[in-house]
Scaffold this active site. Structure first.
Site, PDB file in Angstrom:
ATOM      1  N   SER A 183      11.740 -17.787  22.968  1.00 50.51           N
ATOM      2  CA  SER A 183      11.149 -18.760  23.874  1.00 50.51           C
ATOM      3  C   SER A 183       9.690 -18.379  24.157  1.00 50.51           C
ATOM      4  O   SER A 183       8.914 -18.192  23.221  1.00 50.51           O
ATOM      5  CB  SER A 183      11.988 -18.850  25.147  1.00 50.51           C
ATOM      6  OG  SER A 183      11.762 -20.047  25.822  1.00 50.51           O
ATOM      7  N   ASP A 434      18.242 -27.299  19.913  1.00 49.97           N
ATOM      8  CA  ASP A 434      17.390 -26.822  21.000  1.00 49.97           C
ATOM      9  C   ASP A 434      16.222 -27.789  21.164  1.00 49.97           C
ATOM     10  O   ASP A 434      15.442 -27.973  20.223  1.00 49.97           O
ATOM     11  CB  ASP A 434      16.864 -25.422  20.657  1.00 49.97           C
ATOM     12  CG  ASP A 434      15.885 -24.889  21.689  1.00 49.97           C
ATOM     13  OD1 ASP A 434      15.824 -25.443  22.803  1.00 49.97           O
ATOM     14  OD2 ASP A 434      15.180 -23.915  21.369  1.00 49.97           O
ATOM     15  N   HIS A 459      19.031 -22.688  21.807  1.00 53.97           N
ATOM     16  CA  HIS A 459      17.886 -21.882  22.222  1.00 53.97           C
ATOM     17  C   HIS A 459      18.086 -20.397  21.906  1.00 53.97           C
ATOM     18  O   HIS A 459      18.990 -19.767  22.442  1.00 53.97           O
ATOM     19  CB  HIS A 459      17.652 -22.089  23.726  1.00 53.97           C
ATOM     20  CG  HIS A 459      16.262 -21.772  24.179  1.00 53.97           C
ATOM     21  ND1 HIS A 459      15.143 -22.288  23.580  1.00 53.97           N
ATOM     22  CD2 HIS A 459      15.812 -20.997  25.194  1.00 53.97           C
ATOM     23  CE1 HIS A 459      14.062 -21.849  24.205  1.00 53.97           C
ATOM     24  NE2 HIS A 459      14.449 -21.054  25.184  1.00 53.97           N
TER      25      HIS A 459
END
Length: 499
Positions: A183, A434, A459
């Site tokens: 991320s 995601d 994710h």
């Protein structure tokens, strides 16, 4: 409406509603679910039992100026595991996200899984201004005068300084370093390889939306992707959620609407506005799409395998006379109460247990990631008003966002043409379930800048610890990542031997 909030991910992200105040932070690139909720409460999460030793490094406050105050130091937390390592072997470094480093270490079992194969030293570095790594202690969030030292460039420099010092202290200058991040941490890992190629020989950037800035991708991409995740499971599920907002708005006009809504949603306290309910529902659907993992997980909340499918099953099997709003509530309850431990829901007052609140500042300064909702979205359509957003940041922090700074500092425009000329040894891993994947690198840029894309991935699912129930596609993804990292290391040691 008042602001809403939060991982890792991870941004300023306008929701598909009109904002009247800056949104609160979300973990690891978690989008702001809506701008309407009371400020989050701060709390301390129980520390996970991790196979790491904790250390604190005296870090320089400001790496880029030479004023006397720049030389102030603070203690930056990092975690280290030396179980399999020997002198000269690789060092795997996790580039910390916007929260407590223990939380990210607990949810990045992949590095622990592969450490024995590489005999790697594992290091998880906490990002400045998060967790225990507070440059000004309890006054770190006092004002822009202190928060001005919170940005990605300072964080990258922190990582470089700490890594170099660690190698010197270990008398292992020749150990190759590979950086890992998911991320926002994935963005930092990729940028670190580009900015400090002499420190790290390669980077694995999982679910890193480095193209989510300026106008590189359509601003509606994120919420279109969330909506598609639900539509792919069930058209009815998508339509019910899409229609629930109108029913919620209708209730807001009724005299006893909030009282009845509080009972229906089993809130712990009587609601003050329907806006908080909108945010509560919105968060459940967005976060569930992000963490639609193929096995049971407890990253954000305890959830079953493929929770999007489970939510849609709840909606599709609801009684025929149930309203769309009641069906949406029943589905959202899976996110908030899968463990069946909640007797009522704190709809208007969240608790920040992972120390994520610094992300507000970052999104009001450098991390400007515009988001809108198109007519195809299951959320109400809306646009992005930069002027209004800037006014909100000015009001809250006394600063204005630098809308184009990230692409100026790190690039992003025409990335295929640019990176293939000077970049190397980066894996961009993305799962198409995601929503952040739409802002990621989805095609190979060169023979050494590789995009690994999975149709069902969520994710940074590849960073999760391996389990016996992992599907074949996930095991194959991790196998490819390990194979590429091994290639980087083989090339490094070959060159070292011939230097």
């Amino acid at each position: 409406m008042a602001p809403f909030r939060s991982l890792l991910f991870l941004f300023i992200i306008t929701l598909c509603v009109t904002l009247t105040a800056p949104a609160n932070s979300l973990p690891t690139f978690f989008p702001r679910a809506a701008a309407y909720q009371s400020p989050v409460k701060q709390a301390t999460a129980p520390k996970p039992n991790l196979p790491f030793n904790t250390h604190y490094f005296p870090q320089t406050l400001d790496h880029f100026t030479f004023q006397p105050k720049s030389y102030k130091t603070f203690y930056q937390k990092y975690l280290i595991n030396t179980q399999y390592w020997h002198k000269g072997a690789p060092i795997f470094v996790y580039t910390g996200n916007e929260g407590d480093i223990d939380w990210f270490a607990a949810n990045t079992g992949f590095m622990l899984d592969i450490a024995p194969k590489f005999k790697a030293l594992l290091v998880f570095i906490e990002h400045r201004f998060y967790g225990e790594s507070m440059p000004f202690g309890k006054d770190s969030y006092m004002s822009a005068k202190t928060l001005g030292y919170l940005n990605s460039q300072q964080a990258l420099a922190d990582f470089a300084v700490l890594i170099r010092s660690l190698k010197q202290n270990l008398s292992s200058e020749a150990s190759p370093v590979v950086v890992f991040g998911g991320s926002y941490g994935g963005m930092l890992a990729a940028w670190f390889r580009l900015k400090y190629p002499h420190v790290a020989v390669g980077a694995l950037a999982s679910s890193a939306p480095i193209l989510q800035f300026d106008k590189i991708i359509p601003w509606s991409s994120f919420y279109d992707a969330v909506s598609q995740d639900f539509k792919d499971v069930s058209q009815n599920c998508y339509e019910v959620i899409k229609g629930s907002w109108a029913e919620l708005e209708a209730i807001s006009t009724q005299k006893e609407g909030l009282t009845e809504l509080s009972k229906a949603f089993r809130t712990c306290k009587t609601l003050h506005s329907t806006a908080s309910v909108l945010g509560w529902l919105w968060t459940a659907f967005v976060y569930t799409a992000m963490v639609n993992y193929p096995t049971e997980a407890n990253f954000l909340k305890p959830l079953p395998a493929y929770p999007v499918q489970q939510m849609c099953k709840i909606i599709d099997k609801s009684p025929s006379g149930a309203t769309k709003l009641s069906r949406a509530f029943a589905a959202a309850s899976l996110y908030y109460n899968y463990s069946r431990t909640e007797n009522c829901f704190e709809v208007e007052h969240e608790v920040d247990t992972h120390g994520l609140h610094g992300w507000d500042w970052q999104t009001c300064t450098e991390m400007v990631m515009p988001m809108t909702c198109s007519n195809e979205s299951m959320f109400p359509p809306s646009g992005f008003d930069y002027k209004r957003f800037a006014e909100q940041c000015q009001m809250k922090y006394g600063v204005l966002p630098r809308q184009h700074w990230i692409t100026t500092e790190f690039g992003g425009e025409r990335i295929e043409e640019v990176l293939k000329r000077f970049g190397s040894n980066i894996i961009f891993s993305n799962g198409m379930q995601d929503p952040w994947s739409r802002g990621g690198v989805l095609r190979n840029i060169s023979t050494s800048i590789i995009a690994l894309v999975t149709e069902k991935g969520a994710h940074h699912v590849d960073f999760r610890a391996a389990t016996k129930d992992d599907p074949d596609w996930l095991m194959e993804l991790r196998r490819q990542e390990v194979e590429i990292i091994q290639k980087w290391l083989n090339e490094y040691y070959f060159d070292l031997g011939h230097a």
